[in-house]
Design an enzyme around this catalytic site. Structure first.
Site, PDB file in Angstrom:
ATOM      1  CE  LYS A 182     -24.225  -0.394  -9.767  1.00  0.00           C
ATOM      2  NZ  LYS A 182     -24.912   0.877  -9.455  1.00  0.00           N
ATOM      3  CE1 TYR A 229     -23.253  -1.810 -12.830  1.00  0.00           C
ATOM      4  CE2 TYR A 229     -23.504  -4.172 -12.479  1.00  0.00           C
ATOM      5  CZ  TYR A 229     -24.039  -2.895 -12.508  1.00  0.00           C
ATOM      6  OH  TYR A 229     -25.376  -2.711 -12.216  1.00  0.00           O
TER       7      TYR A 229
END
Length: 302
Positions: free
Chosen positions: A174, A170
């Site tokens: 991001k 993640y």
């Protein structure tokens, strides 16, 4: 009359949480909204029914215009059909809010390749493909001599800015969205397109367990600092013509706080004008580090 009056806005992952809040906020400011949501669970697997239609009904009940799109924005077909949906229904597209995402959290030694690929796909590819489809239309409009005042708002995270323990996939995705934002802003400015990113902190399906463990619920009538609706005003402004001149920037938004994030900048530097030996490079690096600001801690590391 609101600041988004007359604009056509796409919000991905808009069936719940932040996306739903953004869609409702745009509609409240006069925008016509395409509500995209694939209707999957937290892990990205299919869930029982899609929530996009429910958000559309909420908007219509408040007097707004909206329609639902249930395609997968991490596929070319889904992203292209999303942009086509806006153009076919409303004849134009002014703002794209990339928000869709899910989690597959694991510590790195336990993180499987499938979980890495799945998170990269929905977050990073799911930003790229709708952006590419929308940008192609905006470029064609600009080349045809029609004025373009387009806006893209991408969704990053504090995990992408600082890293987050247990979220290597993640955090990497991001962080990649931030790089994509900077490049898109530089490339698309000539066509009248502004591209920015937000790193929100709010209570959603993806974060509710974290916040439940670390923060007490607000008292009745008190300001709920973790409500996703707190992030939406900044997103609406970035998606409106009122934000003219703002592009290639990253904002954190949490509760009543908005912060401009300044990113990587050169710090202390040493240049000897010739090649270092390893020992010399190490000595120079140690001196530079002693003169530099320490990095902020990775989330979950303290």
């Amino acid at each position: 009359m609101g600041i988004a009056d007359g604009r056509v806005v796409i919000v991905t992952g808009a069936g719940r949480g932040l996306g739903r809040a953004h869609a409702l906020a745009f509609a409240a400011e006069g925008a016509r909204v395409v509500v995209n949501d694939l209707g999957v669970g937290l892990d990205g697997l299919p869930g029982p029914g899609g929530p996009a239609a429910g958000v559309v009904e909420e908007i219509r009940a408040l007097g707004g215009e909206a329609l639902a799109h249930g395609g997968d924005v991490a596929t070319t077909e889904g992203a292209d059909s999303l942009v086509a949906c806006a153009l076919d229904a409303f004849g134009r597209l002014d703002t794209l809010v990339n928000n869709a995402g899910f989690l597959r959290d694991r510590m790195l030694v336990n993180l499987g390749e499938e979980d890495w690929d799945a998170v990269m796909r929905v977050h990073l590819k799911g930003h790229f493909l709708p952006l590419r489809a929308a940008a192609a239309w905006w470029r064609s409009e600009a080349k045809a001599g029609r004025p373009v005042a387009a806006r893209v708002v991408n969704t990053s995270s504090g995990a992408g800015l600082l890293g987050s323990v247990g979220q290597g996939n993640y955090s990497a995705a991001k962080a990649g969205i931030l790089g994509l934002t900077l490049v898109a802003a530089a490339e698309m400015g000539r066509y009248g397109v502004q591209v920015n990113a937000v790193a929100p902190a709010a209570r959603t399906r993806m974060t509710e367990e974290t916040f439940a463990a670390t923060m007490a619920a607000p008292a009745a009538g008190a300001f709920d600092a973790m409500a996703p609706e707190n992030v939406s005003p900044l997103v609406v402004w970035l998606g409106a013509e009122a934000s003219a001149g703002v592009t290639g920037r990253v904002f954190e938004a949490e509760g009543g706080r908005i912060t401009v994030m300044e990113g990587w900048r050169p710090g202390p530097t040493a240049d000897r004008g010739s090649r270092w030996t390893p020992a010399e490079a190490g000595e120079a690096a140690a001196k530079l580090l002693s003169a530099s600001r320490p990095p902020l801690p990775v989330y979950g590391s303290r």
